[in-house]
Design an enzyme around this catalytic site. Structure first.
Site, PDB file in Angstrom:
ATOM      1  N   ASN A   1      12.196 -58.928  -0.692  1.00  0.00           N
ATOM      2  CA  ASN A   1      12.778 -57.765   0.043  1.00  0.00           C
ATOM      3  C   ASN A   1      13.767 -58.253   1.232  1.00  0.00           C
ATOM      4  OD1 ASN A   1      11.455 -55.979  -1.625  1.00  0.00           O
ATOM      5  ND2 ASN A   1       9.915 -55.566  -0.096  1.00  0.00           N
TER       6      ASN A   1
ATOM      7  N   ASN B   1      17.642 -58.728  -5.206  1.00  0.00           N
ATOM      8  CA  ASN B   1      16.157 -58.601  -5.606  1.00  0.00           C
ATOM      9  C   ASN B   1      15.931 -57.046  -5.609  1.00  0.00           C
ATOM     10  OD1 ASN B   1      13.407 -59.636  -5.195  1.00  0.00           O
ATOM     11  ND2 ASN B   1      13.589 -57.996  -3.488  1.00  0.00           N
ATOM     12  N   GLU B   2      14.803 -56.910  -6.803  1.00  0.00           N
ATOM     13  CA  GLU B   2      14.496 -55.549  -6.839  1.00  0.00           C
ATOM     14  C   GLU B   2      15.417 -54.385  -6.664  1.00  0.00           C
ATOM     15  OE1 GLU B   2      10.386 -55.407  -5.087  1.00  0.00           O
ATOM     16  OE2 GLU B   2       9.826 -56.819  -6.687  1.00  0.00           O
TER      17      GLU B   2
ATOM     18  N   TYR C   1       3.002 -57.166  -9.943  1.00  0.00           N
ATOM     19  CA  TYR C   1       1.534 -57.389  -9.305  1.00  0.00           C
ATOM     20  C   TYR C   1       0.694 -56.706  -9.938  1.00  0.00           C
ATOM     21  CZ  TYR C   1       4.890 -59.591  -6.088  1.00  0.00           C
ATOM     22  OH  TYR C   1       5.944 -60.458  -5.495  1.00  0.00           O
TER      23      TYR C   1
ATOM     24  N   GLU D   1       8.540 -62.948  -9.918  1.00  0.00           N
ATOM     25  CA  GLU D   1       7.369 -62.539  -9.074  1.00  0.00           C
ATOM     26  C   GLU D   1       6.311 -61.995  -9.944  1.00  0.00           C
ATOM     27  OE1 GLU D   1       8.124 -60.054  -5.627  1.00  0.00           O
ATOM     28  OE2 GLU D   1      10.203 -60.788  -5.249  1.00  0.00           O
TER      29      GLU D   1
END
Ligand code: AHR
Length: 548
Positions: free
Chosen positions: A108, A208-209, A280, A332
């Site tokens: 992030n 990212n994301e 996750y 990740e």
């Protein structure tokens, strides 16, 4: 008898068990068959069509977050620091692990990062408010320090661009700054900063994301896809051969899961080489119903996510009639559910705050072993993987002022780095199973299915005459026998056999008691075409073998 199990009979068994399972079971597609009581059996074979695994599959991630950089890798005031301010004990640990690639600087963080703040004379670098984690960022560690650190830790850099608040122009400038030798605005700026030679960074993440509403600069998939395409196209002018990774779905629960990936790839497929996926996992009421049995099956959810994202890539390849097959970057992955959200994620405008400092126990380590198995069995498609993260923040390694602690999850990850080499073997596994239920769980983890008690992968490193087998025993109460039937190659000697197990699944290591969860030697069978291992209840085991 395992020895009498013909490949044909075995495959027939797979088909039958597939029929007996609930429709859509994950087992047959992974080469697993359900059997009644008795030892598990695995047939191991070389897949001649397959290449060696790319060791980048077993990489890690280091973000400007909490104590990962500051007071983690970089602590100039520490007596343990070298002349650059890098903690020597941390470098020694990470270098000793042989981590092949390190993703940086976020996460992030990267979506609000101005890389120019982190280069040049340190005294001139600004302190800024870091908005992903509400922390103070002094910029004393930046791109050049990271590259220096990577060289010392013997790992390859994987850099991410800011495609949140950042522009394609500044992303391309970063590539020019890092990789062009000299004679241009940005390459000469690097040289003026004391780096005469280019850094030659080969792997890059296009943001990212970007699917996450929490992400700075979050935008719809097609918009992101067009921004990624524009950035990638300009980068290709500098160097066609760089490996560019589009930011795919950041988890499996967002309503955009898979749609995001399809739409963004429809915009930028031709310009990118890989797509990222993240996830996750945790033992929580929503994800597992607090059931360890369900928790230890979560690496099978990771298998499924890989299969689903690969299917989207292949779909877009098909409709675009492209000769190019994308690879996946699972950049990740980890257990993360305790030190999450609220104060754990709010730096309160402090420098190097204590954030996301997850403490890992034995059951987490067993699941991380499962994740290693999953990544290895998809090595043909997943080229890059990064445990998230490596130090202090949701990490296998934790520092205090004087030392580095190995958390429980360090061991399965370190084993993969030490032993998984060469080619992943084809495995057909018969195992007794246990049921899991969907009821009450979050939709992306809600499954009525059967889970094999044992989960196995194996690699063979032909040039060095070595092989390794990684075995998870999910049975919480019983030892499980696993009969390995080696077709090619046949082991000649057992070099080492270690297991991670214990009676207390919630046990964890601390600086005061660093050896509560550590590997033990396990008695291994005689090497040969038939080898029966006795896996302790609740265990993850590695056997390292010589094949000549
Ligand atoms: O690794 C912690 C955070 O998790 C990363 O910054 C982000 O990419 C993900 O959501």
């Amino acid at each position: 008898m395992v020895g009498s199990l013909s490949r044909r009979r075995f495959l027939e068994g797979l088909g039958k068990s597939g029929a007996a399972l609930a429709a859509g079971s994950w087992l047959p597609s992974l080469g697993y068959a359900q059997v009644g009581r008795g030892p598990a059996r695995a047939v191991l074979n070389q897949a001649r069509s397959r290449g060696d695994l790319d060791r980048r599959l077993l990489g890690a991630f280091l973000e400007h977050l909490g104590r990962a950089i500051y007071t983690g890798v970089y602590e100039p005031e520490s007596p343990l620091a070298d002349e650059h301010g890098f903690r020597k004990d941390v470098i020694a640990e990470i270098k000793g692990m042989n981590v092949p690639i390190m993703r940086y600087p976020g996460g992030n963080f990267v979506s609000g990062y101005n890389w120019l703040d982190g280069v040049g004379p340190k005294k001139d670098r600004p302190t800024v408010i870091e908005r992903a984690w509400n922390s103070l960022e002094t910029n004393q560690f930046g791109t050049n320090e990271f590259i220096d650190w990577c060289r010392l830790a013997a790992t390859e850099p994987l850099l991410a661009f800011n495609l949140g608040t950042g522009t394609p122009e500044m992303a391309v400038a970063l590539v020019e700054y890092c990789n062009v030798a000299s004679g241009t605005k940005w390459s000469d700026l690097r040289r003026s900063h004391g780096y005469e030679q280019p850094h030659d960074v080969r792997y890059w993440c296009l943001g990212n994301e970007m699917d996450g509403p929490w992400q700075m600069g979050h935008m719809p998939a097609r918009e992101y896809g067009r921004k990624a395409r524009d950035t990638a196209r300009q980068i290709r002018v500098l160097d066609r051969s760089l490996q560019l990774i589009a930011a795919g779905s950041s988890n499996t629960i967002l309503p955009t899961y898979l749609v995001w990936d399809r739409e963004l790839l429809e915009e930028c497929y031709d310009q990118v080489d890989g797509i990222s996926l993240h996830n996750y996992y945790g033992n929580t009421p929503q994800l597992t119903g607090n059931s360890t049995a369900r928790y230890l099956a979560m690496n099978l959810d990771m298998d499924r996510q890989i299969q689903e994202i690969a299917a989207v890539c292949d779909y877009v390849q098909g409709i675009r009639k492209s000769p190019k097959r994308l690879w996946l970057s699972f950049d990740e992955w980890n257990v993360w559910y305790r030190a999450r959200g609220g104060d754990f994620a709010d730096g309160k405008r402090q420098f190097a705050p204590k954030l996301l400092e997850e403490v890992y126990n034995l059951e987490d380590a067993l699941l991380v072993g499962g994740f290693v198995n999953t990544l290895l069995r998809h090595a043909e498609r997943v080229r890059v993987g990064c445990i998230a993260q490596i130090l202090n923040v949701i990490a296998p390694l934790v520092t205090n002022e004087t030392s580095v602690l190995r958390q429980s999850i360090y061991y399965p990850y370190a084993w993969s780095l030490q032993y998984a080499r060469g080619r992943v073997l084809d495995l057909f596994v018969e195992s007794e199973t246990y049921p899991i239920e969907a009821s009450g769980l979050r939709p992306d983890f809600a499954r009525d299915d059967q889970v094999p008690f044992v989960d196995i992968t194996a690699t063979v490193d032909a040039p060095n005459g070595q092989a390794a087998v990684f075995m998870l025993n999910r049975d919480l109460d019983n030892e499980r026998e696993v009969a390995l039937e080696w077709r090619d190659p046949v082991p000649a000697r057992v070099l080492a056999c270690q297991t991670l197990t214990g009676t207390d699944l919630k046990a964890f290591n601390t600086f005061e008691q660093p050896k509560r969860v550590v590997p033990q030697t396990l008695d291994a069978p005689q090497a040969g075409a038939q080898m029966t291992f006795r896996l302790p209840a609740r265990s993850y085991t590695v056997a390292h073998l010589a094949t000549r």
